[in-house]
Design a protein around this motif. Structure first.
Motif, PDB file in Angstrom:
ATOM      1  N   LEU B 157      37.810 137.117 -34.931  1.00  0.00           N
ATOM      2  CA  LEU B 157      36.803 136.001 -34.262  1.00  0.00           C
ATOM      3  C   LEU B 157      35.487 135.971 -35.011  1.00  0.00           C
ATOM      4  CD1 LEU B 157      37.696 135.598 -30.403  1.00  0.00           C
ATOM      5  CD2 LEU B 157      38.423 134.212 -32.472  1.00  0.00           C
ATOM      6  N   ARG B 165      35.203 127.584 -34.683  1.00  0.00           N
ATOM      7  CA  ARG B 165      36.280 126.919 -33.859  1.00  0.00           C
ATOM      8  C   ARG B 165      36.151 127.542 -32.538  1.00  0.00           C
ATOM      9  NH1 ARG B 165      41.434 127.580 -37.220  1.00  0.00           N
ATOM     10  NH2 ARG B 165      42.501 126.706 -35.241  1.00  0.00           N
ATOM     11  N   TYR B 166      36.146 128.844 -32.216  1.00  0.00           N
ATOM     12  CA  TYR B 166      36.058 129.612 -30.933  1.00  0.00           C
ATOM     13  C   TYR B 166      34.875 128.917 -30.087  1.00  0.00           C
ATOM     14  CZ  TYR B 166      36.626 133.037 -27.224  1.00  0.00           C
ATOM     15  OH  TYR B 166      36.937 133.621 -26.070  1.00  0.00           O
ATOM     16  N   GLN B 169      35.418 125.838 -28.787  1.00  0.00           N
ATOM     17  CA  GLN B 169      36.412 125.616 -27.898  1.00  0.00           C
ATOM     18  C   GLN B 169      37.459 124.948 -28.223  1.00  0.00           C
ATOM     19  OE1 GLN B 169      34.461 124.324 -24.419  1.00  0.00           O
ATOM     20  NE2 GLN B 169      34.595 126.391 -23.540  1.00  0.00           N
ATOM     21  N   THR B 170      37.782 124.847 -29.863  1.00  0.00           N
ATOM     22  CA  THR B 170      38.760 124.461 -30.447  1.00  0.00           C
ATOM     23  C   THR B 170      39.885 125.304 -30.479  1.00  0.00           C
ATOM     24  OG1 THR B 170      37.162 123.152 -31.996  1.00  0.00           O
ATOM     25  CG2 THR B 170      39.634 123.232 -32.646  1.00  0.00           C
ATOM     26  N   PRO B 171      41.274 124.817 -29.975  1.00  0.00           N
ATOM     27  CA  PRO B 171      42.342 125.856 -30.048  1.00  0.00           C
ATOM     28  C   PRO B 171      42.465 126.772 -30.969  1.00  0.00           C
ATOM     29  CG  PRO B 171      42.988 123.801 -28.992  1.00  0.00           C
ATOM     30  CD  PRO B 171      41.472 123.655 -29.891  1.00  0.00           C
ATOM     31  N   ILE B 172      42.583 128.100 -31.207  1.00  0.00           N
ATOM     32  CA  ILE B 172      42.899 128.901 -32.265  1.00  0.00           C
ATOM     33  C   ILE B 172      44.309 129.441 -32.037  1.00  0.00           C
ATOM     34  CG2 ILE B 172      42.483 130.856 -33.729  1.00  0.00           C
ATOM     35  CD1 ILE B 172      39.407 130.466 -32.912  1.00  0.00           C
ATOM     36  N   TYR B 173      45.334 129.002 -32.763  1.00  0.00           N
ATOM     37  CA  TYR B 173      46.722 129.468 -32.507  1.00  0.00           C
ATOM     38  C   TYR B 173      46.953 131.074 -32.858  1.00  0.00           C
ATOM     39  CZ  TYR B 173      47.668 125.043 -30.548  1.00  0.00           C
ATOM     40  OH  TYR B 173      47.790 123.857 -29.969  1.00  0.00           O
TER      41      TYR B 173
END
Lengths: 403, 403
Positions: B157, B165-166, B169-173
């Motif tokens: 991260l 992205r974290y 709050q964008t999803p990280i797969y």
């Protein structure tokens, strides 16, 4: 699988999820599934063959699994041999120590041996034992990528255990994210309808639901069971805290621990560890303790052995008392006029300083005759032969022998 | 592999890491390794066979790879066929679309075909082409767990792309965390001494170092190269922005783009795309543009074709000018007294309103004769034959034909 009030399902259970109100996508709840389904449900419970001696705390989900078996369903016991064999590469997780195939096999056998008294091993179709290396060892990188792609970092970090560590800046190794997915994939591999687990397993069971959905299966229900408090009445039952009753202990050893079950734990132990009707638990705590011990021990050693253990325990106490006899002051009953109330005898013998104090001590549960607690304040003895030779006791330190 | 000043290594390079000062554990830097090593170094460069038409931007790390080859080292080109074949399970990453084995093979061949002019394919021992499915397809869950366990969530991260992205709050797969590890494991599989990549590859190359250390190898060095600005002089070169020069374009098409290279980009293009001595770049920007075009085109089509392209381009301009001739007003040189300064002719012809304005336009680079920019304010013509028939131009819209 007939319609019922589902006492067998709900007894001792903390949560069944999803409930019908949890989600609009759920078309039915577990009760409806049980009633509707024309085949045995597949009820999953996973174990880590890490060499644990099982104790009563471990027995709780297995007892629930047995309840499902008794309703005609199939218990699917998953032995996590794969994870046990790969261990934890960082070496930091002591639960995940690496074991050889041989160790895993031995542990699994020992584990299953301890479960024999709990589960129905014999009725055809009621028990399936599966080793998860069967499917996990065959996963390749493409399939593992597919599993990983079903979840986000944010979902994982929202999990309580991870969340705390992330906020405390404690390192979380990436492979730790695999464990919930592996457990979840077990549900896919065995096509589970229900998964049982401790309340700490909710997240993992929910991951299983997501993966089942991903692979086109109907998601399983989760049945969560509480963590058992140990015989100290305070902390989670665990071998290391020495507040446990092991499933392999002999009947007498079990009895000596269970007859001292703290009063506050009695309802809990009855509910989680026996099938005894909760409305019929003896009101007398001493009686409730003794009955609880016999009820539990009967499951592991049979009723005869349980009663024998009770008798032996009593004899041991007597013999100990005998051995202690010489050190115990005597009180002659010849000075007492019969019939006599016990609180009067307490006062006369000098164990208390007044009849009133005697009554209060009885009420407070501190008075024992030959080890048995007396709770009837007005208990009256007609004849000195009822008392002669017995130890009368107030609290733990004041004794006299009635002669 | 003799001692040198390492111009071949450093030319155009943004960063070589670790440098000796980066870490106390590094016993030597890349220069020392080059000087010491009695075997060819293994220099890794990975490509994704996703069907890209390569352009000059892509050529930069391959040109550096060639420089290593010319020093006697081994270029190890890794074709990421494994990742291309598994694609991105979420379908959200368009770069990671899933390709069939056949598509991957075709793309890889097309890719390599385009690299033929850049790399040394022929000298024995200088080139190794590897497909990463060779090792990645064989990894099992235990090995993947081992890879994952070398890194923490926090480290991932901290990576710029993930971090943004974290925080947003964008999803990280979860599977996205696999990519740096797969690329890193490629370095282990080929035992790389050096990995080349764009500046955006620093994290992944560093992961490779960690994994090599984990598997008992000497960690590779990273050589980072800049991202090329496109022919628009503003944005990263890319096909979709139409500011690119493709490696498969014919010589004339390349010439027509490169002869217009913005002045500000000239030093950058010379440094990154040619081996031309930087001290000898023509001062005249128009000359520099033409030479740059010939230097670059010669690499892909040979010098003869490059010079031919230049000639053809000039002829085309002439022919276009001819075609436009009827529409172009004429100015008779008979009214001019020779020798004549150009700024005078500009004024006399009416293209500007004064000789002073003529001088300023020349200084500002707006004046062209037959398409060639004139930058000498005092340029003087001795004879009208030097000018007759030619187009004189101020800015883009004002023309006259000198007759």
């Amino acid at each position: 699988m007939t319609s019922d009030n589902f006492e067998w399902l709900y007894r001792g259970v903390t949560e069944v999820f999803p409930s019908q109100t949890d989600s609009q996508e759920e078309s039915e709840n577990l009760e409806q599934l049980c009633n509707r389904c024309d085949r045995p449900l597949r009820v999953k419970l996973g174990i880590d063959p890490t060499g644990t001696d099982l104790h009563l705390g471990h027995s709780i989900p297995f007892r629930k699994l047995r309840a499902f078996q008794d309703q005609g369903h199939t218990a699917v016991v998953i032995i996590g041999d794969f994870t046990a064999q790969i261990g934890d590469p960082t070496g930091k997780d002591k639960v995940r120590k690496q074991l050889s195939a041989e160790e895993v096999k031995q542990n699994a056998e020992t584990y299953l041996q301890q479960l024999r008294p709990i589960l129905d091993f014999d009725t055809p179709g009621r028990l399936e034992i599966r080793y998860n290396s069967e499917w996990l060892s065959k996963l390749d990188l493409a399939q593992i990528q597919e599993l990983l792609a079903t979840m986000t970092v944010q979902q994982m970090l929202a999990k309580e255990g991870f969340n705390n560590r992330y906020n405390q800046q404690t390192p979380i190794y990436l492979h730790e994210f695999l464990y919930p997915l592996m457990q979840g994939y077990d549900s896919v591999a065995v096509n589970a309808d229900v998964e049982l687990g401790g309340t700490d397993q909710k997240f993992n069971i929910a991951v299983g639901r997501d993966l089942q959905r991903h692979f086109g299966q109907k998601p399983q229900f989760g049945v969560l069971l509480p963590i058992l408090i140990g015989t100290d009445g305070e902390q989670k039952m665990s071998k290391s805290l020495n507040n446990y009753v092991g499933l392999k202990e002999d009947a007498l050893s079990m009895y000596s621990k269970l007859e001292k079950t703290p009063d506050a734990l009695l309802p809990n132990y009855y509910e989680l560890l026996t099938n005894f009707a909760l409305t019929e638990i003896p009101e007398n705590p001493r009686e409730a303790q003794k009955l609880l011990a016999v009820e539990i021990i009967s499951q592991y050693h049979g009723q005869e052995a349980a009663l024998m253990a009770q008798k032996t325990a009593l004899e041991i106490v007597s013999r100990q008392n005998m051995a202690n006899a010489q050190a115990v002051p005597e009180f002659s009953l010849e000075s007492v006029e019969f019939p006599a109330k016990l609180f009067y005898i307490l006062n006369a013998s000098g164990l208390v300083n007044s009849s009133g104090e005697g009554r209060r001590q009885i009420q407070g549960g501190s008075v024992r005759l030959e080890g048995d607690r007396i709770s009837d304040v007005n208990i009256t003895y007609d004849d000195p032969t009822q008392l002669k030779g017995k130890i009368l006791q107030v609290g733990k330190k004041k004794f006299i022998r009635l002669v």
